[in-house]
Motif scaffolding. Sequence first.
Motif, short mmCIF file in Angstrom:
data_model
loop_
_atom_site.label_atom_id
_atom_site.label_comp_id
_atom_site.label_asym_id
_atom_site.label_seq_id
_atom_site.Cartn_x
_atom_site.Cartn_y
_atom_site.Cartn_z
N ASP A 126 0.84 -1.21 0.00
CA ASP A 126 0.00 0.00 0.00
C ASP A 126 0.87 1.26 0.00
O ASP A 126 0.65 2.20 0.78
CB ASP A 126 -0.94 0.01 1.21
N TYR A 127 1.88 1.27 -0.86
CA TYR A 127 2.79 2.42 -0.90
C TYR A 127 2.13 3.67 -1.48
O TYR A 127 2.65 4.78 -1.32
CB TYR A 127 4.04 2.08 -1.71
N ASP A 128 0.99 3.53 -2.14
CA ASP A 128 0.29 4.68 -2.71
C ASP A 128 -0.86 5.17 -1.84
O ASP A 128 -1.76 5.85 -2.32
CB ASP A 128 -0.24 4.32 -4.10
N ILE A 129 -0.84 4.82 -0.56
CA ILE A 129 -1.87 5.25 0.39
C ILE A 129 -1.17 6.01 1.52
O ILE A 129 -0.31 5.45 2.21
CB ILE A 129 -2.67 4.07 0.95
N ASN A 130 -1.55 7.24 1.73
CA ASN A 130 -0.98 8.06 2.79
C ASN A 130 -1.82 7.89 4.05
O ASN A 130 -2.97 8.31 4.11
CB ASN A 130 -0.93 9.53 2.36
N GLU A 131 -1.25 7.26 5.06
CA GLU A 131 -1.99 7.01 6.29
C GLU A 131 -2.29 8.28 7.07
O GLU A 131 -3.22 8.32 7.89
CB GLU A 131 -1.22 6.03 7.19
N GLU A 132 -1.51 9.34 6.84
CA GLU A 132 -1.72 10.58 7.57
C GLU A 132 -3.05 11.23 7.24
O GLU A 132 -3.59 12.00 8.04
CB GLU A 132 -0.57 11.56 7.28
N GLU A 133 -3.59 10.96 6.06
CA GLU A 133 -4.86 11.57 5.66
C GLU A 133 -6.05 11.02 6.44
O GLU A 133 -7.10 11.67 6.51
CB GLU A 133 -5.10 11.35 4.17
N PHE A 134 -5.92 9.84 7.02
CA PHE A 134 -7.05 9.19 7.67
C PHE A 134 -6.93 9.18 9.20
O PHE A 134 -7.71 8.52 9.87
CB PHE A 134 -7.17 7.75 7.18
N LYS A 135 -5.96 9.92 9.75
CA LYS A 135 -5.81 9.91 11.20
C LYS A 135 -6.94 10.63 11.92
O LYS A 135 -7.25 10.31 13.07
CB LYS A 135 -4.46 10.54 11.58
N HIS A 136 -7.55 11.62 11.26
CA HIS A 136 -8.62 12.37 11.92
C HIS A 136 -9.95 11.64 11.89
O HIS A 136 -10.91 12.06 12.54
CB HIS A 136 -8.79 13.73 11.22
N LEU A 137 -10.03 10.54 11.14
CA LEU A 137 -11.27 9.77 11.06
C LEU A 137 -11.41 8.85 12.27
O LEU A 137 -10.43 8.51 12.93
CB LEU A 137 -11.29 8.93 9.78
N PRO A 138 -12.64 8.43 12.59
CA PRO A 138 -12.82 7.46 13.67
C PRO A 138 -12.12 6.14 13.35
O PRO A 138 -11.76 5.86 12.22
CB PRO A 138 -14.35 7.30 13.74
N ALA A 139 -11.98 5.34 14.40
CA ALA A 139 -11.23 4.09 14.24
C ALA A 139 -11.93 3.13 13.29
O ALA A 139 -11.28 2.42 12.52
CB ALA A 139 -11.02 3.43 15.60
N HIS A 140 -13.27 3.11 13.33
CA HIS A 140 -13.99 2.16 12.48
C HIS A 140 -14.02 2.59 11.01
O HIS A 140 -14.37 1.80 10.14
CB HIS A 140 -15.42 1.99 12.98
N MET A 141 -13.62 3.84 10.74
CA MET A 141 -13.60 4.32 9.37
C MET A 141 -12.19 4.35 8.78
O MET A 141 -12.03 4.58 7.58
CB MET A 141 -14.21 5.72 9.29
N GLN A 142 -11.18 4.14 9.60
CA GLN A 142 -9.82 4.17 9.09
C GLN A 142 -9.47 2.93 8.28
O GLN A 142 -8.62 2.99 7.40
CB GLN A 142 -8.83 4.31 10.26
#
Length: 263
Positions: free
Chosen positions: A185-201
């Motif tokens: 998953d090198y083309d997915i930036n995990e930093e973009e989804f940190k503000h989302l709830p845990a069940h949506m990450q």
Amino acid sequence: MASPWSVVRRLFCAAAGAAAPVKTGRWHRLTSSKAGVWCRGLLSDYKEACREVVVGAWERPLKASVYASLLGGAWACFYTKPDDSSFKAALMERSGQLGLLTAWIRSATSDGHVQNLVKLRNEGRLRHVGLGLLSLVYRADHDPGVSLYEAQCSNLSVPWRELPERVLDVGFVGRWWILESKMKDYDINEEEFKHLPAHMQATAPPGGKEVERNEKLHKDSWLPLKMEDEGKEINVTVAKEDGVIELDPIKTLNEQTPVQEKA
């Protein structure tokens, strides 16, 4: 009766024949030497060992098949063991894949690991060692070409007990496993989804019914649109107070459309 001279002559001829050296060939002298006797004994031992292996495999086929599978697997692992050049080629390929992406969608884990490896490679601090069935890539403190005392003194070299802490990748069966795991998953930036709830990450993969439904919708989107006939009359019902009045849509449109004035 034979004369005494004939008897003496026969005795001298027999003694001369026994004293004459026997002419032998070179191959006979070679096989009769100590080295030839040792080689013949060695070949005899190998012949007996091979015979016992064949007889044992015939008597215990399951055990023989297990041993053959283990030996074949070991040979395959040794033959497909990656080398130093394959690691550098894989590193350059992964670096090129990350270079095609912008920093907004690039995975920080993948980018950090690859950039660290590229930096160590440029500094000449990557080392490769083969351990029979697998290969290891680890980091060193200095380039082997530098003339520093710390780099040339053998007493200050890295001890083997620190090797597990310095290992960067493991090569086995033609693959570099740590590099491939970091590039997942090198083309997915995990930093973009940190503000989302845990069940949506994290999202679960779609089920079979959802996949079939999406495929059906995709196929239907390519079908041509079906237009209704122009001559078909559509009854329009208008509810008006207590009753229902049916109107002809064509007549209603003609009445509502103003007549253009002639010039």
